[in-house]
Motif scaffolding. Sequence first.
Motif, PDB file in Angstrom:
ATOM      1  N   HIS A  92     -60.172  -9.144   1.592  1.00  0.00           N
ATOM      2  CA  HIS A  92     -58.865  -9.224   1.141  1.00  0.00           C
ATOM      3  C   HIS A  92     -58.335  -7.749   1.318  1.00  0.00           C
ATOM      4  O   HIS A  92     -57.214  -7.688   1.863  1.00  0.00           O
ATOM      5  N   PRO A 108     -51.469 -11.344   3.010  1.00  0.00           N
ATOM      6  CA  PRO A 108     -53.025 -11.442   2.600  1.00  0.00           C
ATOM      7  C   PRO A 108     -52.966 -12.230   1.122  1.00  0.00           C
ATOM      8  O   PRO A 108     -52.090 -11.877   0.242  1.00  0.00           O
ATOM      9  N   LEU A 110     -55.529 -13.428  -1.862  1.00  0.00           N
ATOM     10  CA  LEU A 110     -57.246 -13.576  -2.230  1.00  0.00           C
ATOM     11  C   LEU A 110     -57.469 -14.810  -3.028  1.00  0.00           C
ATOM     12  O   LEU A 110     -56.836 -15.302  -4.120  1.00  0.00           O
TER      13      LEU A 110
END
Length: 377
Positions: A92, A108, A110
């Motif tokens: 990440h 991004p 996670l």
Amino acid sequence: MLRLSLCRTRSALVSKIDLERCYSSGRSKATRQKQLAPHLPVMTTETIQFLEPKKDEVFIDMTFGAGGHTRALLEASPGVTVVALDRDPHAHQLACTMAEEYPGRLIPVLGRFSELPSLLRTLDGYDRQRFFNGILFDFGCSSMQFDEASRGFSIAHDSPLDMRMDKDRCPEQLSAAEVLARIQEQDLARILKVYGEEKQSKKIARAIVNARLTVKRIETTAELASIVAHCLSQGEPGPAAFEYRQDKLRRPAHVATKTFQALRIFVNNELNEINYGMVLAKHLLRTGGKLVTIAFHSLEDTIVKRHLTGHVVDDVASRVPLQLISHTLAHETDTMQEVMKPNWRQMTKHVVVPSDDEVAENPRSRSAKLRAAVRLS
């Protein structure tokens, strides 16, 4: 779900295992002698050909890793946007760094596959079914995870027996060492047989539990690898006569490889996550959207194949094709065809495998199998 519990004291004691001797014999000599290849994305060219990214399209890379496939998508068309998901905090961070190179085009995220719906709700405009133009899965461990000794994935490094892809992100998740400290022998044998396809599962499970009871808690990769090697070499000539065997591709592999695979899959709940990811892909892809999956062993690929061919019951991939699920049941052909009607049209008749040139450049790609499909209405 396999039950984890504290082991029961056994009356029969076994001879004490010399862990110092096992440490030296349990490590892979072949791996120590060669330099590990850097992380390279597998079948990038084929992936881009199947996904066919176009301007203003939106994709999900469900396994960002080091970002090789994501970068290829972003470079293939200037208007493409990619949601980059990965459960590994290190991956990440790499995605966040890459996002600075592509402002507004790389997002991004996670989390695991099963966490994606709640994560998408935090992204304005992305929490919609049938929204994405393409989804990519690259299953299994990344080269970075194998090469980082402290993660405990590889037999080649003596390190703590961790194997958690999420690292410390999920405090309730047990490490591989904690699993081995608590699990009962019959449950461990089933894990090794189902997730590792290990024929000697009962023998290995008994050796691990006996070592835990009579010597010490198993806490490192070297201790686990050596116990498996010692167990399977009993009765064989020479101290390390059974340290290696051939895998399905006729390559030499350490005898503990399947044990490590089984524990890793169990610790990270990988197969259930893959099944859930395939269900998500069906709901997130718009009609005509493309799906590409890259699997590295038969357990992963079978789940994908069952979903693509319609052998699914209550959103769970059937262990065998539905028409073979019971010899005592018979249904009309039309009924079976309706039940098995898939939501996908496969883009290739057979799986796609890496070219000889790619295998020569990146030997870890040798076992990869790529499948591509189009979402039907």
